[in-house]
Design a protein around this motif. Structure first.
Motif, PDB file in Angstrom:
ATOM      1  N   HIS A  85       0.870  -1.222  -0.108  1.00 20.51           N
ATOM      2  CA  HIS A  85      -0.085   0.070  -0.052  1.00 20.51           C
ATOM      3  C   HIS A  85       0.942   1.224  -0.062  1.00 20.51           C
ATOM      4  O   HIS A  85       1.275   1.771   1.039  1.00 20.51           O
ATOM      5  CB  HIS A  85      -0.932  -0.013   1.168  1.00 20.51           C
ATOM      6  N   HIS A  87       1.605   5.132  -2.270  1.00 20.03           N
ATOM      7  CA  HIS A  87       1.181   6.180  -3.185  1.00 20.03           C
ATOM      8  C   HIS A  87       2.422   6.621  -3.778  1.00 20.03           C
ATOM      9  O   HIS A  87       3.022   7.559  -3.273  1.00 20.03           O
ATOM     10  CB  HIS A  87       0.317   7.275  -2.596  1.00 20.03           C
ATOM     11  N   LYS A 172      -8.189  -1.411  -6.574  1.00 18.65           N
ATOM     12  CA  LYS A 172      -8.355  -0.712  -5.540  1.00 18.65           C
ATOM     13  C   LYS A 172      -9.470   0.076  -5.585  1.00 18.65           C
ATOM     14  O   LYS A 172      -9.828   0.573  -6.756  1.00 18.65           O
ATOM     15  CB  LYS A 172      -7.218   0.043  -4.918  1.00 18.65           C
ATOM     16  N   HIS A 264      -6.069  -0.528   5.527  1.00 16.57           N
ATOM     17  CA  HIS A 264      -5.827   0.611   6.672  1.00 16.57           C
ATOM     18  C   HIS A 264      -6.969   0.497   7.580  1.00 16.57           C
ATOM     19  O   HIS A 264      -7.438   1.782   7.810  1.00 16.57           O
ATOM     20  CB  HIS A 264      -5.318   1.749   6.138  1.00 16.57           C
ATOM     21  N   ASP A 337       0.703   2.567   3.835  1.00 11.53           N
ATOM     22  CA  ASP A 337      -0.274   3.455   3.288  1.00 11.53           C
ATOM     23  C   ASP A 337       0.681   5.035   3.115  1.00 11.53           C
ATOM     24  O   ASP A 337       0.205   5.988   3.708  1.00 11.53           O
ATOM     25  CB  ASP A 337      -1.320   3.961   4.044  1.00 11.53           C
TER      26      ASP A 337
HETATM   27 ZN   LIG Z   1      -3.886   4.749   0.686  1.00 13.10          ZN
END
Ligand SMILES: [Zn+2]
Length: 474
Positions: A85, A87, A172, A264, A337
Motif C-alpha cells: 500500500h 502512493h 483498489k 488501513h 499507506d
Molecule cells: Zn492509501
C-alpha cells in the motif's frame, strides 16, 4: 562489511590451506548471520545466493567450500519487506513523490517491493493505457521492484478484465471521496456493476472502507467546531463509517464471491465482524498501518496536521486492540499507506485538520516503528516478517518469489540491527519531502543494509549502484 573468501584445504603437495577462486564461486555468494529470520523460526544460517535467487538456506557449518561469504554477525537478516500500500504519485504528481524518491526511501527502510496504488498519479491507473504510462514513468527509475494495483472507479467496469490481463495483481476502490481529483469513489450500484468482472479475474479488490453517510452526518454537526483541534477531526470520521462500509463489502463478498481486502483498518470495533467473516469462510483479509499501531489520539497536539490521515488515528485503547487483532490473525498484514504530499498541503501555518491533506509518509521508518512497538509487546522478528513481507506478498500474488527467505525465491533481504536505538530525524527520511509526524520519536532497530536480488542497494546510509529495480511480473 568486506567479502571474505572462505579458504579451503585442497589436496596438493604443500601443507598450507590454499585460497581457490573458481568461476562458480564468483557467482555463488553466502550471507551469514546468527539471526536469519526463516518462515519457521530465527536461527544461525547462511543464505546462499546465485543468479539473483536463493539457492538454499543452510546451517553455517554446511557452507560449501570455495565461496565468498559476507558475515553480518549478530545483525538479523529478514526477508526484504513488501509494502502492498504505497502512493508513488508517478506519473503526474512527481512534485509530491515519484519512483526515484519512493523507491530510495523504500530501500533505506528495508523494503524491496512496493505495490503502487492507482490514484494520486495522473492518469489514475484505471485503464490499460494509463498502466502503460505508469510503466514508462517507472522504467529505469527504481531502486526496488514494484507492482501496480489497478483502480475500480465509477465508470471503468469495462476495463477491469483487460487491466488484469495486462498484469495488475488486483484492484483498489474507494467507498468515500478519496480527497483528490482524477479518481472517483464507487457507490453500491457501481460496485455491483464492477464486481462480476472483479470476481472473474480471481484477483483481490482492496477497499478504502469508510461510507460517506456517517462522515457527512458527523461533519455537519461540527460546523461550528474548532478544526485546529485533533478531537474535532476524530469526531468527523467516526468508527461507524468504517464498520458500515465493512458490513456492506462483506455482504457483497458473500453475494459475488470475490477476494476482499480491507485496507488501513483503524477501528478495533470491526475486528469481531472480520473474525466472523473469516470463520464463515469468506475470502476476506485486512491490513492495518504503523501509524495506527504506534500513535494514539491523546498524543496528537492540536494544530499538528502531519498526523492527519483517513481513517484517523484513534484512541490508545483502540491501538492496543489492533495489536490484539494482529496477534489473533484477524489482521493479516501491516502496510504503510505511504502517502506523501508537498509540505504546504499539510497547511501547517493554518493548523486546520479540515483543509490539510490526509496522508502519512513512512517508508523509511516503518520497520523501526513496528519493531519498537512489537518488541515492547514481546512479538518477534518472525512476526514482523509475517506481517510486513509474507502477508503483503500473498495479497499481491507474488508469494512464490517474494516475502520469504526460502529456496528458489528472489534473494531480497534486509540486514537489521534490532538492539540499535535512535531518534528519528529528517536525515533518516529519503522520500521527496522530508516531513513526518515520526520526527523526534525514539525508535528501536536500525536498517543496516538492503539487498535486492542479491545486490546491495542500501548500506549505512548510502545507495550503491545504479537503479536495478523493475516491475515484478509473474
Ligand atoms: Zn492509501
Amino acid at each position: 562489511m568486506p567479502w571474505v573468501l572462505k579458504t579451503v584445504a585442497v589436496p596438493c603437495c604443500c601443507a598450507e590451506p590454499v585460497s581457490v577462486v573458481s568461476a562458480l564461486s564468483m557467482s555463488l555468494k553466502a550471507f551469514l548471520s546468527r539471526r536469519v529470520v526463516m518462515p519457521d523460526g530465527v536461527r544461525p544460517a547462511a543464505v546462499l545466493v546465485e543468479n539473483e535467487r536463493i539457492l538454499d538456506v543452510v546451517p553455517p557449518d554446511q557452507l560449501p567450500a570455495d565461496i565468498f561469504v559476507k558475515d553480518f554477525g549478530e545483525a538479523a537478516v529478514l526477508p526484504g519487506l513488501v509494502d502492498s500500500h504505497v502512493h508513488i504519485n508517478d506519473p503526474g504528481r512527481t512534485d509530491w513523490e515519484g519512483f526515484p524518491t519512493a523507491t530510495r526511501a523504500a530501500a533505506a527502510g528495508g523494503y524491496t517491493l512496493l505495490v503502487d496504488m492507482p490514484l494520486n498519479c495522473l492518469p489514475a491507473t484505471t485503464t490499460v493505457a494509463a498502466l502503460e504510462a505508469k510503466r514508462a514513468a517507472a522504467n529505469g527509475q527504481c531502486l526496488v521492484d514494484w507492482m501496480p494495483w489497478g483502480g475500480v472507479v465509477s465508470d471503468n467496469q469495462g476495463h477491469i478484465e483487460s487491466l488484469a490481463a495486462a498484469g495488475v495483481p488486483g484492484f483498489k476502490c474507494f467507498l468515500v471521496h478519496p480527497g483528490i481529483d482524477g479518481f472517483t469513489m464507487v457507490t453500491e450500484r457501481q460496485l455491483r456493476a464492477a464486481l462480476p468482472h472483479v470476481a472473474r479475474t480471481g484477483l483481490p479488490l482492496l477497499v478504502h472502507a469508510e461510507l460517506p453517510g456517517p462522515v457527512d452526518t458527523a461533519t455537519e454537526q461540527l460546523s461550528g467546531a474548532n478544526w485546529s483541534k485533533y478531537a474535532t477531526y476524530l469526531l468527523s470520521r467516526p468508527d461507524e463509517a468504517e464498520i458500515s462500509a465493512i458490513q456492506l463489502m462483506l455482504s457483497l463478498c458473500r453475494e459475488y464471491r470475490f477476494r476482499l481486502h480491507i485496507v488501513h483498518l483503524a477501528t478495533h470495533r470491526a475486528l469481531d465482524i472480520l473474525r466472523g467473516a473469516k470463520a464463515e469462510g469468506l475470502p476476506v483479509s485486512a491490513e492495518t498501518c504503523p501509524h495506527y499501531l504506534h500513535f494514539s489520539s491523546d498524543q496528537i497536539p492540536d494544530g499538528q496536521t502531519l498526523f492527519k490521515c483517513a481513517p484517523p488515528i484513534r484512541t490508545r485503547e483502540n491501538r492496543e486492540q489492533l495489536w490484539q487483532g494482529l496477534r489473533e490473525g484477524v489482521l493479516d498484514l501491516v502496510a504503510t499507506d505511504h502517502s506523501p504530499c508537498p509540505p504546504e498541503m499539510k497547511r501547517l501555518s493554518e493548523q486546520s485538520f479540515r483543509t490539510a491533506w490526509g496522508g502519512i509518509a513512512s517508508l523509511s521508518l516503518a520497520l523501526p516503528v513496528m519493531w519498537t512497538e512489537a518488541s515492547a509487546r514481546r512479538y518477534t522478528l518472525r512476526d514482523i516478517a509475517r506481517w510486513m513481507a509474507e502477508g503483503p506478498a500473498r495479497l499481491a500474488g507474488c508469494a512464490s518469489r517474494k516475502g520469504r527467505l526460502a529456496k528458489g525465491l528472489d534473494a531480497d533481504f534486509v540486514v537489521f540491527e534490532p538492539e540499535a536505538e535512535f531518534i528519528a530525524s529528517a536525515e533518516h527520511l529519503h522520500y521527496r519531502h522530508r516531513v513526518s509526524p515520526y520526527l523526534g520519536e525514539a525508535l528501536r532497530g536500525r536498517v543496516k543494509a538492503t539487498y535486492l536480488r542479491g545486490n546491495c542497494i542500501f548500506a549505512d546510509g548510502q545507495f550503491p549502484g545504479a537503479p536495478g529495480g523493475g516491475e515484478f511480473r509473474q
